[in-house]
Write a protein that holds these residues in place. Sequence first.
Motif, PDB file in Angstrom:
ATOM      1  N   PHE A   1       0.828  -1.205   0.000  1.00  0.00           N
ATOM      2  CA  PHE A   1       0.000   0.000   0.000  1.00  0.00           C
ATOM      3  C   PHE A   1       0.865   1.259   0.000  1.00  0.00           C
ATOM      4  O   PHE A   1       0.562   2.230  -0.700  1.00  0.00           O
ATOM      5  N   ILE A   2       1.960   1.229   0.752  1.00  0.00           N
ATOM      6  CA  ILE A   2       2.850   2.393   0.781  1.00  0.00           C
ATOM      7  C   ILE A   2       3.602   2.514  -0.539  1.00  0.00           C
ATOM      8  O   ILE A   2       3.786   3.630  -1.067  1.00  0.00           O
ATOM      9  N   GLN A   3       4.024   1.398  -1.103  1.00  0.00           N
ATOM     10  CA  GLN A   3       4.677   1.453  -2.410  1.00  0.00           C
ATOM     11  C   GLN A   3       3.768   2.108  -3.451  1.00  0.00           C
ATOM     12  O   GLN A   3       4.230   2.892  -4.288  1.00  0.00           O
ATOM     13  N   ALA A   4       2.484   1.787  -3.382  1.00  0.00           N
ATOM     14  CA  ALA A   4       1.538   2.353  -4.346  1.00  0.00           C
ATOM     15  C   ALA A   4       1.500   3.876  -4.248  1.00  0.00           C
ATOM     16  O   ALA A   4       1.415   4.575  -5.266  1.00  0.00           O
ATOM     17  N   HIS A   5       1.576   4.414  -3.025  1.00  0.00           N
ATOM     18  CA  HIS A   5       1.582   5.872  -2.848  1.00  0.00           C
ATOM     19  C   HIS A   5       2.753   6.513  -3.612  1.00  0.00           C
ATOM     20  O   HIS A   5       2.584   7.511  -4.314  1.00  0.00           O
ATOM     21  N   TYR A   6       3.928   5.935  -3.444  1.00  0.00           N
ATOM     22  CA  TYR A   6       5.123   6.532  -4.045  1.00  0.00           C
ATOM     23  C   TYR A   6       5.189   6.289  -5.556  1.00  0.00           C
ATOM     24  O   TYR A   6       5.497   7.204  -6.331  1.00  0.00           O
ATOM     25  N   HIS A   7       4.898   5.074  -5.961  1.00  0.00           N
ATOM     26  CA  HIS A   7       5.003   4.735  -7.378  1.00  0.00           C
ATOM     27  C   HIS A   7       4.016   5.523  -8.230  1.00  0.00           C
ATOM     28  O   HIS A   7       4.310   5.857  -9.386  1.00  0.00           O
ATOM     29  N   LEU A   8       2.854   5.852  -7.677  1.00  0.00           N
ATOM     30  CA  LEU A   8       1.825   6.552  -8.434  1.00  0.00           C
ATOM     31  C   LEU A   8       1.887   8.067  -8.279  1.00  0.00           C
ATOM     32  O   LEU A   8       1.002   8.770  -8.760  1.00  0.00           O
TER      33      LEU A   8
ATOM     34  N   GLY B   1      12.050   4.429 -10.090  1.00  0.00           N
ATOM     35  CA  GLY B   1      13.170   3.580  -9.685  1.00  0.00           C
ATOM     36  C   GLY B   1      12.840   2.584  -8.598  1.00  0.00           C
ATOM     37  O   GLY B   1      13.698   1.793  -8.195  1.00  0.00           O
ATOM     38  N   MET B   2      11.618   2.577  -8.109  1.00  0.00           N
ATOM     39  CA  MET B   2      11.255   1.672  -7.021  1.00  0.00           C
ATOM     40  C   MET B   2      11.023   0.256  -7.526  1.00  0.00           C
ATOM     41  O   MET B   2      10.416   0.048  -8.574  1.00  0.00           O
ATOM     42  N   THR B   3      11.529  -0.717  -6.767  1.00  0.00           N
ATOM     43  CA  THR B   3      11.289  -2.120  -7.084  1.00  0.00           C
ATOM     44  C   THR B   3       9.987  -2.555  -6.428  1.00  0.00           C
ATOM     45  O   THR B   3       9.916  -2.724  -5.211  1.00  0.00           O
ATOM     46  N   LEU B   4       8.942  -2.721  -7.217  1.00  0.00           N
ATOM     47  CA  LEU B   4       7.632  -3.082  -6.682  1.00  0.00           C
ATOM     48  C   LEU B   4       7.546  -4.570  -6.409  1.00  0.00           C
ATOM     49  O   LEU B   4       8.221  -5.383  -7.053  1.00  0.00           O
ATOM     50  N   SER B   5       6.701  -4.933  -5.465  1.00  0.00           N
ATOM     51  CA  SER B   5       6.454  -6.352  -5.215  1.00  0.00           C
ATOM     52  C   SER B   5       5.744  -6.951  -6.422  1.00  0.00           C
ATOM     53  O   SER B   5       5.058  -6.249  -7.181  1.00  0.00           O
ATOM     54  N   ASP B   6       5.908  -8.256  -6.624  1.00  0.00           N
ATOM     55  CA  ASP B   6       5.273  -8.920  -7.760  1.00  0.00           C
ATOM     56  C   ASP B   6       3.755  -8.754  -7.712  1.00  0.00           C
ATOM     57  O   ASP B   6       3.108  -8.523  -8.744  1.00  0.00           O
ATOM     58  N   ARG B   7       3.187  -8.870  -6.510  1.00  0.00           N
ATOM     59  CA  ARG B   7       1.724  -8.777  -6.396  1.00  0.00           C
ATOM     60  C   ARG B   7       1.226  -7.384  -6.766  1.00  0.00           C
ATOM     61  O   ARG B   7       0.216  -7.239  -7.476  1.00  0.00           O
ATOM     62  N   LEU B   8       1.912  -6.353  -6.325  1.00  0.00           N
ATOM     63  CA  LEU B   8       1.472  -4.999  -6.657  1.00  0.00           C
ATOM     64  C   LEU B   8       1.604  -4.741  -8.157  1.00  0.00           C
ATOM     65  O   LEU B   8       0.721  -4.132  -8.771  1.00  0.00           O
ATOM     66  N   LYS B   9       2.698  -5.200  -8.760  1.00  0.00           N
ATOM     67  CA  LYS B   9       2.863  -5.020 -10.211  1.00  0.00           C
ATOM     68  C   LYS B   9       1.724  -5.688 -10.973  1.00  0.00           C
ATOM     69  O   LYS B   9       1.162  -5.103 -11.911  1.00  0.00           O
ATOM     70  N   GLU B  10       1.376  -6.893 -10.574  1.00  0.00           N
ATOM     71  CA  GLU B  10       0.295  -7.608 -11.245  1.00  0.00           C
ATOM     72  C   GLU B  10      -1.043  -6.904 -11.045  1.00  0.00           C
ATOM     73  O   GLU B  10      -1.839  -6.775 -11.985  1.00  0.00           O
TER      74      GLU B  10
END
Length: 297
Positions: free
Chosen positions: A144-151, A166-175
């Motif tokens: 959920f926090i990765q989504a904030h930054y990546h978006l 440049g963030m390495t997202l988790s496989d589940r979030l990418k999918e």
Amino acid sequence: MQIPHKDPRIIAPTTRATGFSAGWNFNIPLTTRVGTGYIFSSKFLSDDAAMEELLAFYGDQAKGCEPRIIPIRTGRVRRAWVKNCVALGLSGGFIEPLEATAIFMTDLGVRWLQHYLPTQDFEPELADAYNRQVARVYDEVRDFIQAHYHLNNRQDSEYWKAARDGMTLSDRLKENLKVWRHTTPEGLDLGSTYLFSSPVYTLLLIAKGFYKDLRLAKAPFLSRTAYERFRTGERKARPGQIAGLISHAEFLKTGGKAAAGPLATPSVAPAFTPGGMKIKLPLQTASRSARRKPKHR
């Protein structure tokens, strides 16, 4: 860093997060003071520059204050429960504090331990089950926090560009992000929903402009006329809803005992299902990250 209220008679009832050049500022109004700080990446900003940016943001309100630098190490232990030792709370891990989940996760860990520790034999099967739950909730918060930054859509600093690209997202979030380009989030997309359910993800995606210029097949339709009619009604009703209520500062001082008048009736917004059925919905100290690109594991 602790700073005084601008006016002790006015205390905001909410925590505020504000984006800075290499991270973000938190502002937490307390009864007698305001707790604040700067969560920043030392890869993009020096300690001195971060303190200068924080103090400049608050100006005279922070006069005489001296921020402390507190290094942050993000991540979690591989196994929270090993033999007769259990790591709870910050001893077991720490994730970027944007969603302030540490207290909840500590409480959750204690509740799970109560369930998985029926004896004093420390059965390995129970420890393994406990560790799976802990790993699951940490992964949920991370995504959920990765989504904030990546978006994020900021273009004004290298930090925010790196956070997005440049963030390495988790496989589940990418999918899931690929799936959500075609439909809105559902609970079945998520491996864990202890904290962040599919409606919460939907609100985040909308706020980040994820669905801008997209027309989803099952998206409900709400005309601009209906929306403006609703807003007009809300504005007219608001004075009556808040009449007699005391300020948040007074509420904290008295414990709510001085509150007068009936509770305000929750507002309702018009909403429409794809099938046309009408329903109604209720409206409802500086720190430093590890020296690396802003990513979470």
